[in-house]
Design an enzyme around this catalytic site. Structure first.
Site, PDB file in Angstrom:
ATOM      1  N   THR A  71       0.856  -1.185   0.000  1.00  0.00           N
ATOM      2  CA  THR A  71       0.000   0.000   0.000  1.00  0.00           C
ATOM      3  C   THR A  71       0.894   1.237   0.000  1.00  0.00           C
ATOM      4  O   THR A  71       2.119   1.140   0.084  1.00  0.00           O
ATOM      5  CB  THR A  71      -0.874   0.080   1.264  1.00  0.00           C
ATOM      6  OG1 THR A  71      -0.060   0.477   2.373  1.00  0.00           O
ATOM      7  CG2 THR A  71      -1.511  -1.263   1.581  1.00  0.00           C
TER       8      THR A  71
ATOM      9  N   ALA B 197      12.787   1.206  -7.369  1.00  0.00           N
ATOM     10  CA  ALA B 197      11.955   0.030  -7.686  1.00  0.00           C
ATOM     11  C   ALA B 197      12.803  -1.251  -7.655  1.00  0.00           C
ATOM     12  O   ALA B 197      13.524  -1.473  -6.678  1.00  0.00           O
ATOM     13  CB  ALA B 197      11.250   0.219  -9.021  1.00  0.00           C
TER      14      ALA B 197
ATOM     15  N   LEU C 283      15.517  -2.057  -9.152  1.00  0.00           N
ATOM     16  CA  LEU C 283      16.977  -1.954  -9.317  1.00  0.00           C
ATOM     17  C   LEU C 283      17.679  -2.287  -8.002  1.00  0.00           C
ATOM     18  O   LEU C 283      17.227  -1.869  -6.935  1.00  0.00           O
ATOM     19  CB  LEU C 283      17.367  -0.515  -9.706  1.00  0.00           C
ATOM     20  CG  LEU C 283      16.910   0.009 -11.063  1.00  0.00           C
ATOM     21  CD1 LEU C 283      17.397   1.461 -11.228  1.00  0.00           C
ATOM     22  CD2 LEU C 283      17.484  -0.853 -12.187  1.00  0.00           C
TER      23      LEU C 283
ATOM     24  N   ASP D 262       8.530  12.015  -2.616  1.00  0.00           N
ATOM     25  CA  ASP D 262       8.901  10.627  -2.877  1.00  0.00           C
ATOM     26  C   ASP D 262      10.425  10.479  -2.996  1.00  0.00           C
ATOM     27  O   ASP D 262      11.019   9.571  -2.421  1.00  0.00           O
ATOM     28  CB  ASP D 262       8.197  10.163  -4.155  1.00  0.00           C
ATOM     29  CG  ASP D 262       8.522   8.724  -4.484  1.00  0.00           C
ATOM     30  OD1 ASP D 262       8.034   7.836  -3.759  1.00  0.00           O
ATOM     31  OD2 ASP D 262       9.282   8.480  -5.446  1.00  0.00           O
TER      32      ASP D 262
ATOM     33  N   LYS E 173      13.309   8.537  -0.488  1.00  0.00           N
ATOM     34  CA  LYS E 173      14.339   7.595  -0.940  1.00  0.00           C
ATOM     35  C   LYS E 173      15.726   8.022  -0.463  1.00  0.00           C
ATOM     36  O   LYS E 173      16.516   7.192  -0.004  1.00  0.00           O
ATOM     37  CB  LYS E 173      14.315   7.497  -2.466  1.00  0.00           C
ATOM     38  CG  LYS E 173      13.053   6.815  -2.984  1.00  0.00           C
ATOM     39  CD  LYS E 173      12.886   7.023  -4.483  1.00  0.00           C
ATOM     40  CE  LYS E 173      11.618   6.331  -4.978  1.00  0.00           C
ATOM     41  NZ  LYS E 173      11.215   6.789  -6.301  1.00  0.00           N
TER      42      LYS E 173
ATOM     43  N   GLY F  35       7.454   1.703 -12.247  1.00  0.00           N
ATOM     44  CA  GLY F  35       6.588   0.871 -13.089  1.00  0.00           C
ATOM     45  C   GLY F  35       6.182  -0.391 -12.336  1.00  0.00           C
ATOM     46  O   GLY F  35       6.940  -0.910 -11.515  1.00  0.00           O
TER      47      GLY F  35
HETATM   48  N1  LIG Z   1       4.627   2.581  -9.004  1.00  0.00           N
HETATM   49  C1  LIG Z   1       5.878   2.348  -8.819  1.00  0.00           C
HETATM   50  O1  LIG Z   1       6.679   2.295  -9.743  1.00  0.00           O
HETATM   51  C2  LIG Z   1       6.386   2.060  -7.450  1.00  0.00           C
HETATM   52  C3  LIG Z   1       7.731   1.793  -7.259  1.00  0.00           C
HETATM   53  C4  LIG Z   1       8.208   1.532  -5.963  1.00  0.00           C
HETATM   54  C5  LIG Z   1       7.327   1.553  -4.902  1.00  0.00           C
HETATM   55  N2  LIG Z   1       6.013   1.800  -5.096  1.00  0.00           N
HETATM   56  C6  LIG Z   1       5.128   1.805  -3.965  1.00  0.00           C
HETATM   57  O2  LIG Z   1       4.098   0.858  -4.150  1.00  0.00           O
HETATM   58  C7  LIG Z   1       3.057   1.148  -3.256  1.00  0.00           C
HETATM   59  C8  LIG Z   1       1.732   0.850  -3.926  1.00  0.00           C
HETATM   60  O3  LIG Z   1       1.574   1.624  -5.066  1.00  0.00           O
HETATM   61  P1  LIG Z   1       0.391   1.350  -6.077  1.00  0.00           P
HETATM   62  O4  LIG Z   1       0.648   2.137  -7.257  1.00  0.00           O
HETATM   63  O5  LIG Z   1       0.201  -0.113  -6.227  1.00  0.00           O
HETATM   64  O6  LIG Z   1      -0.852   1.955  -5.278  1.00  0.00           O
HETATM   65  P2  LIG Z   1      -2.411   1.726  -5.569  1.00  0.00           P
HETATM   66  O7  LIG Z   1      -3.088   2.961  -5.152  1.00  0.00           O
HETATM   67  O8  LIG Z   1      -2.610   1.222  -6.961  1.00  0.00           O
HETATM   68  O9  LIG Z   1      -2.780   0.549  -4.576  1.00  0.00           O
HETATM   69  C9  LIG Z   1      -2.772   0.725  -3.190  1.00  0.00           C
HETATM   70  C10 LIG Z   1      -3.517  -0.436  -2.578  1.00  0.00           C
HETATM   71  O10 LIG Z   1      -3.413  -0.356  -1.177  1.00  0.00           O
HETATM   72  C11 LIG Z   1      -4.690  -0.600  -0.606  1.00  0.00           C
HETATM   73  N3  LIG Z   1      -4.713  -0.008   0.727  1.00  0.00           N
HETATM   74  C12 LIG Z   1      -4.568   1.281   1.075  1.00  0.00           C
HETATM   75  N4  LIG Z   1      -4.639   1.387   2.419  1.00  0.00           N
HETATM   76  C13 LIG Z   1      -4.832   0.157   2.909  1.00  0.00           C
HETATM   77  C14 LIG Z   1      -4.993  -0.374   4.213  1.00  0.00           C
HETATM   78  N5  LIG Z   1      -4.944   0.391   5.290  1.00  0.00           N
HETATM   79  N6  LIG Z   1      -5.176  -1.697   4.355  1.00  0.00           N
HETATM   80  C15 LIG Z   1      -5.220  -2.495   3.271  1.00  0.00           C
HETATM   81  N7  LIG Z   1      -5.051  -2.055   2.028  1.00  0.00           N
HETATM   82  C16 LIG Z   1      -4.873  -0.731   1.846  1.00  0.00           C
HETATM   83  C17 LIG Z   1      -5.646  -0.031  -1.595  1.00  0.00           C
HETATM   84  O11 LIG Z   1      -6.933  -0.563  -1.421  1.00  0.00           O
HETATM   85  C18 LIG Z   1      -4.988  -0.489  -2.888  1.00  0.00           C
HETATM   86  O12 LIG Z   1      -5.370  -1.814  -3.157  1.00  0.00           O
HETATM   87  C19 LIG Z   1       3.276   2.574  -2.825  1.00  0.00           C
HETATM   88  O13 LIG Z   1       3.749   2.593  -1.487  1.00  0.00           O
HETATM   89  C20 LIG Z   1       4.379   3.070  -3.741  1.00  0.00           C
HETATM   90  O14 LIG Z   1       5.216   4.019  -3.136  1.00  0.00           O
HETATM   91  C21 LIG Z   1       5.534   2.052  -6.349  1.00  0.00           C
HETATM   92  N1  LIG Z   2       6.662   7.022  -7.989  1.00  0.00           N
HETATM   93  C1  LIG Z   2       7.959   6.487  -7.867  1.00  0.00           C
HETATM   94  C2  LIG Z   2       7.933   5.017  -8.028  1.00  0.00           C
HETATM   95  C3  LIG Z   2       9.214   4.361  -7.619  1.00  0.00           C
HETATM   96  O1  LIG Z   2       9.387   4.414  -6.240  1.00  0.00           O
HETATM   97  C4  LIG Z   2       8.832   7.085  -8.900  1.00  0.00           C
HETATM   98  O2  LIG Z   2       8.306   7.711  -9.831  1.00  0.00           O
HETATM   99  O3  LIG Z   2      10.041   7.012  -8.819  1.00  0.00           O
HETATM  100 NA    NA Z   3      15.647  -0.961  -5.569  1.00  0.00          NA
END
Ligand SMILES: NC(=O)c1ccc[n+]([C@@H]2O[C@H](COP(=O)([O-])OP(=O)(O)OC[C@H]3O[C@@H](n4cnc5c(N)ncnc54)[C@H](O)[C@@H]3O)[C@@H](O)[C@H]2O)c1
Ligand SMILES: N[C@@H](CCO)C(=O)O
Ligand code: NA
Length: 815
Positions: free
Chosen positions: A556, A612, A614, A679, A683, A798
């Protein structure tokens, strides 16, 4: 010759009796000269006991009697040709009439002696053996029914009679001599005393009959046919991965059976042990399966132990005091006392200082034992040479068993590592000096987890199972499930890893499936069976399930889960997360979480917090661990901003490019976190902390990309609206860079414990000039990588690459 013994379930129904007949016929045709021992049809012994008790209490028993008759008659009608049925039905009817007379007598007398009980119970074996012999007679005419009470002679101890060995041997030998060409069906369980009154042999009695006949007649093997595939490595109801053991020594079988494996009752096997006759446990319902051979030698095995057994629910009594030191008579007095009162001591351990003795007994005996001790040692208690015995209930014994243990060092280490890693508290330990059994006492509620964890630890060539509780099923969570689903077979076949997602929650719904969700169809399962999501309940349920090798995944972007991490670590559950919030909050929290995970020996993996999938967190950790010193870190760690500046060219508006980045799954759920620099800041903070700096977010110097109006926006929609209006601001930025032949980059640095993040214009000489897509780049300048820094570069955002990073962390848990 061979003895084939079939238990109640093997003669429980028409189908199972057909299976028995085939097994017997095969053995007969193969010239093995089988002698068959049968139990009563399943359920009949209990029914007989009930009828006898009902009769004695004046309750009706006729319905049960009719039920017994029906079950036998049904077999006759299905398995005996019509023209032969009558004499068989008549003989069975006569037996049942006799039984009825007896029950009526008991009803009149209102008294049920042990002697009458044995007589009544004997009808079970007498009916089943007569019946099956008659069925077999159709194909093998020499099939003959034998009432063993004429050959097994015992004392008068009804219900648990002792064998008159010499006389029984004589009679059995004589029987064999006069029946050389016959196929005998011998009643199990029953004998008779010197007056000819029927007796029974107690627990496991039919096995005992088989062992006695086998031993007197020098059988080549005694096969015990039952409804399981032999003796297993552990109780299969608790340990799903338990498997059948090909070979056990008599001693190992004794130990495993003593602690729970109910397949045979070893005391009954002693006649076979004495003559070194192998006992083979086989499955009537899977006759092609070789089963387990129990023999004199332990045999070769791929594993250091043979099995794990357990006794659930024991009580433990602990005695301490100086009165015991050097007093050889003390334990003698103690255990004589318990033996005299028929209290069975299941396990004993004594500290080498002789200052304390701990022993386990059945809970029903525990209070009595304590009182006996208080009486017996009254003087010692008064003189303070002994403290009041301490009784503890609700405990279990787990034992690893195997004769090869004594030749393999490190066995107890492996046992305790598995227990410790899963947070299972060991209350007492006992190892027999024979070294083929190490027993531990643990809490009842840990038993299932402990059995599974220890099974994994010792049968390591088998697969490791990770039990996953995943929260967040958005972009990253759902992609992870897709990847886990696709990789399932490969992980299992090539790496012996099975990942079961046993708990799923998003912010709406949560659900559990201890066997693992079908990841090809988890949405539907969660929709149909899930309940309203509540994180506290989810975590409570995760703890209550108490599964081994448990991993909590936070996918989440919410703060709430991080408030539970400490509790999760304390429950000896590892955490894998792509959520950066826990590590980038207060430094004190970062420290606490890392320390707690370490203290509890579990993993806290968050590779995807930076760049991510990497390898960045891992690389930094390796540098630190190998003693390198970080001089400087320079990095581009926002995939979103990278993408934006790489694609903000031509006619595209800044607004459109940001929208596109969100569509491609690069942005945070709230894109203001990316564009506002939060963000990236998180990091850098995590890297700085991992590099050993106790810094807080307030001290990070964060330069802006956005005009003030966008920064002030109070919702995502408002933010996008402001972004639309800010076109000119961004176009100016773009043309300025283009004029100077430069690119725009948002760059973070860590140097001298200080973190700064700034927008910069770079010319083509700068190593960060050439980036494309959502690429991140990080360069570590260290003591060892001083002249040319260590650089990691590639897509840093991604769903696919992030989920893959979470996946990699997950398979490394416990590695
Ligand atoms: N998109 C990227 O490239 C990337 C890279 C690295 C890290 N992340 C991290 O991944 C995480 C998720 O991102 P996402 O794009 O999948 O988000 P998203 O909004 O698509 O999904 C979030 C999910 O978390 C759930 N959620 C929120 N609060 C909750 C709770 N209290 N209990 C249970 N479920 C809960 C939501 O219902 C949803 O299913 C974030 O922390 C983000 O920083 C993303
Ligand atoms: N939103 C983040 C995802 C990776 O943590 C980014 O754009 O770098
Ligand atoms: Na990494």
């Amino acid at each position: 010759m061979k003895v084939l013994k079939f238990g109640g379930t093997s003669v429980g129904s028409v189908e199972s009796i057909q299976a028995v007949l085939q097994i017997v016929k095969k053995s007969y045709d193969a010239g093995e000269k089988p002698l068959v021992v049968l139990s009563a049809m399943s359920g009949i012994t209990n029914l007989l006991t009930k009828m006898a008790e009902d009769a004695a209490e004046g309750k009706p028993f006729q319905d049960d009697l009719k039920l017994m008759e029906d079950r036998h008659f049904e077999v006759v009608k299905k398995l005996i040709a019509v023209k032969y049925q009558n004499p068989v039905l008549t003989k069975l009817k006569l037996l049942i009439n006799d039984l009825e007379d007896l029950l009526q007598g008991i009803a009149v007398l209102k008294e049920l002696s042990d002697q009458s009980k044995d007589l009544i119970v004997s009808f079970g074996e007498r009916c089943s053996n007569f019946l099956v012999a008659k069925i077999m007679e159709q194909e093998i005419p020499v099939s003959t029914y034998i009432n063993a009470s004429h050959y097994i002679k015992t004392d008068d101890n009804f219900g648990n009679a002792h064998l008159n060995e010499a006389l029984s041997h004589q009679l059995i030998q004589a029987l064999a001599l006069t029946h050389t060409d016959k196929l005998l069906f011998v009643t199990g369980f029953i004998g008779s005393n010197d007056k000819g009154r029927i007796t029974t042999l107690g627990r496991g009695g039919s096995d005992y009959t088989a062992a006695i006949f086998g031993s007197v007649l020098n059988a080549t093997a005694i096969e015990i046919w039952t409804d399981v595939n032999g003796m297993l490595t552990a109780d299969p109801r608790i340990v799903k991965k338990a498997f059948s053991l090909p070979i056990l020594s008599y001693t190992e079988a004794m130990e495993l059976s003593y602690f729970g494996a109910k397949v045979i009752y070893p005391p009954t096997m002693v006649p076979a042990f004495m003559k070194k006759i192998p006992i083979v446990i086989r499955n009537t319902f899977q006759p092609e399966f070789p089963g387990t051979v129990i023999q004199f030698e332990s045999g070769k095995s791929n594993f250091p132990i043979k099995g794990i057994s357990s006794i659930a629910d024991v009580s433990v009594i602990n005695l301490t005091g100086s009165g015991m030191v050097g007093k050889s008579g003390f334990s003698g007095r103690l255990f004589t006392l318990l033996a005299r009162e028929q209290i069975n001591v299941i396990l004993i351990t004594q500290s080498s200082s002789e200052h304390s003795i701990t022993f386990a007994v059945h809970p029903n005996d525990a209070r009595k034992a304590v009182n006996l001790i208080k009486n017996e040692f009254e003087l010692e208690l008064m003189a303070n040479k002994l403290s009041v015995p301490v009784l503890e209930d609700g405990l279990s014994i787990l034992a690893i068993v195997g004769e090869n243990m004594k030749r393999t060092p490190g066995m107890s280490g492996r046992l305790f590592h598995a227990l410790g890693r899963n947070g299972i508290n060991v209350r007492a330990i006992a190892q027999g000096s024979s070294e083929f059994n190490i027993s531990v006492i643990i809490n009842n509620e840990d038993l299932s987890k402990a059995l599974n964890a220890v099974h994994d630890a010792f049968f390591a060539e088998l697969k490791k199972t990770l039990h996953v509780f995943n929260i967040g099923t958005g972009n990253i969570g759902s992609t992870l499930f897709k990847q886990l689903h696709e990789q399932h077979d490969f992980l299992l076949d090539q790496n012996d890893i099975e990942i079961k997602v046993v708990g799923i929650s998003n912010s709406r719904k949560m659900g559990f499936n201890p066997e693992g969700f079908d990841l090809g169809n988890w949405q539907e399962e969660l929709e149909n069976q899930g309940e309203v999501a509540d994180l506290g309940t989810f975590i409570g349920q995760m703890k209550a399930l108490n599964l081994p090798n448990c991993v909590f995944i936070d996918n989440t972007a919410s703060k709430l889960p991080s408030t539970y991490y400490e509790e999760i670590f304390r429950s000896n559950i590892s955490v894998v997360t792509c959520n950066k919030i826990a590590n980038s909050g207060d430094y004190a929290q970062y420290r606490l979480l890392h320390d707690t995970a370490r203290k509890h020996g579990v993993d806290f993996f968050y590779e995807t917090n930076v760049g991510a999938g990497l390898p960045i967190v891992r690389v930094l950790k390796d540098l630190m661990m190998s003693g390198d010193r970080i001089i400087k870190i320079e990095a581009i760690l926002s995939g979103t901003i990278s993408y934006i500046f790489n694609n903000f060219k031509g006619d595209a508006s800044f607004y459109e490019v940001v929208k596109k980045a969100q569509e491609l799954g690069y942005t945070e759920p709230d894109p203001r976190d990316d564009l506002g620099g939060i963000d990236f800041m998180r990091k850098m903070l995590i890297l700085a902390r991992d590099a050993g700096h106790a810094i807080e977010s307030e001290s990070v110097k964060l330069g802006n990309i956005l005009p003030e109006s966008c920064l002030q926006a109070s919702s995502v929609d408002e933010f996008y609206a402001e972004l639309l209006k800010a076109d000119e601001f961004f176009n100016k930025m773009k043309s300025e860079a283009a004029k100077q032949n430069k690119v725009i980059r948002y760059i973070g640095t860590l140097e001298n414990g200080e973190v700064a993040i700034n927008l910069q214009m770079l010319d083509d000489k700068h190593p960060f000039y050439a980036l494309s897509g959502s690429d991140n780049i990080i360069s570590f300048t260290t003591e060892r990588y001083k002249d040319r820094p260590l650089v990691v570069k590639g897509p840093g955002a991604g769903a696919e690459v992030t989920a893959a990073g979470v996946f990699a962390d997950l398979v490394n848990v416990g590695a």
